[in-house]
Design an enzyme around this catalytic site. Structure first.
Site, PDB file in Angstrom:
ATOM      1  CB  ALA A  61      -0.911  -0.011   1.223  1.00  0.00           C
ATOM      2  N   GLY A 104      -0.232  -5.246   1.242  1.00  0.00           N
ATOM      3  CA  GLY A 104      -1.564  -5.191   0.673  1.00  0.00           C
ATOM      4  C   GLY A 104      -1.654  -5.824  -0.698  1.00  0.00           C
ATOM      5  CD  GLU A 107      -3.092  -7.661   3.885  1.00  0.00           C
ATOM      6  OE1 GLU A 107      -3.515  -7.920   5.029  1.00  0.00           O
ATOM      7  OE2 GLU A 107      -2.834  -6.498   3.505  1.00  0.00           O
ATOM      8  CD  GLU A 127       1.774  -5.759   5.739  1.00  0.00           C
ATOM      9  OE1 GLU A 127       0.831  -5.822   4.944  1.00  0.00           O
ATOM     10  OE2 GLU A 127       2.631  -6.684   5.878  1.00  0.00           O
TER      11      GLU A 127
END
Length: 254
Positions: A61, A104, A107, A127
């Site tokens: 992200a 992300g 994911e 993360e």
């Protein structure tokens, strides 16, 4: 920059295009993905969806947009509702991953049913090094796919996996040459697209629902209901009679 969808027969190909940021995901891109999902949902002829990012699938992200968020702002930034919509698409979905699939981005790949990646791909959850944890399904979907211990190792260390290691632990279905990722995904999608959409929908629903159920006995009973219900469909009659008549079936387009 953006996310777009094109159609090749019964296959929808969703493309992520933000090369200057290694296809890092931001709010604008996720909103565009949401719109693409709505469009795909409206096209009943689609039997398979490919999600692809050229050179890089998605390198996480966009940190710049999140750095100064408070908890409420972070909730507004969350990608989970759109990722859940990807999971809930009634037809099979394939993540075609080149380069980085991190945070992300990984994911998002986990929100797809199948994953194909290039031999040089790097997959991981970095993360923890940012003082946070995966927040768009990573701590939930990864353990269900590869087991709790392997998922914890990935998330706690923040280390990336090679394509070969990802395949070995079941994080991806197949590894191919870097230049063949989209081609391999399309070949798989076209094979799927020859099948009955009605059967694909019920099979996907049965698999996902069964994974959510704690009782195997109840899950098998649910499967039996889904299976028997298909004997009321045109595609069941066509598929079985085509088999008996030694011809290719002509399934309903819907």
């Amino acid at each position: 920059m953006g996310i777009s969808v094109r159609y090749e027969g019964a296959v929808a190909v969703v493309s992520i295009h933000r090369p200057e940021a290694l296809n890092a995901l931001n709010r604008e891109l996720i909103d565009q993905l949401d719109a693409c999902i709505s469009e795909i949902e409206s096209r009943k002829e689609v039997k398979c969806v490919i999600l692809h990012g050229s050179k890089n699938f998605a390198a996480g992200a966009d940190i710049a947009q999140m750095a100064d968020c408070d908890p409420e702002g972070a909730k507004a930034f969350a990608f989970s509702p759109v990722y859940n919509r990807m999971v809930q698409l009634p037809v099979p979905t394939i993540a075609a991953m080149e380069g980085y699939a991190l945070g992300g981005g990984l994911e998002l790949a986990l929100a797809c049913d199948l994953r194909i990646c290039g031999e040089s791909a790097k997959l991981g959850f970095p993360e923890i090094g940012l003082g946070i944890m995966p927040g768009a399904g990573g701590t939930i979907r990864a353990p269900r796919l590869i087991g709790g211990a392997k998922a914890m190792e990935m998330i706690f260390t923040g280390s990336s996996l090679s394509a070969a290691d990802a395949e070995r632990i079941g994080l991806v279905n197949r590894v191919v040459s870097d230049g063949d990722v989209l081609t391999a995904a399309m070949e798989m999608a076209m094979k799927i697209a020859k099948k009955s959409r009605a059967a694909l929908e019920v099979a996907k629903h049965s698999i996902l629902a069964g994974m959510e159920m704690t009782s195997v006995t109840e899950a098998v009973a649910m499967e039996a209901e889904n299976w028997s219900g298909m004997f009321a469909t045109y595609d069941q009659k066509e598929g079985m009679h085509a088999f008996l008549e030694k011809r290719k079936p002509s399934f309903a387009d819907r």
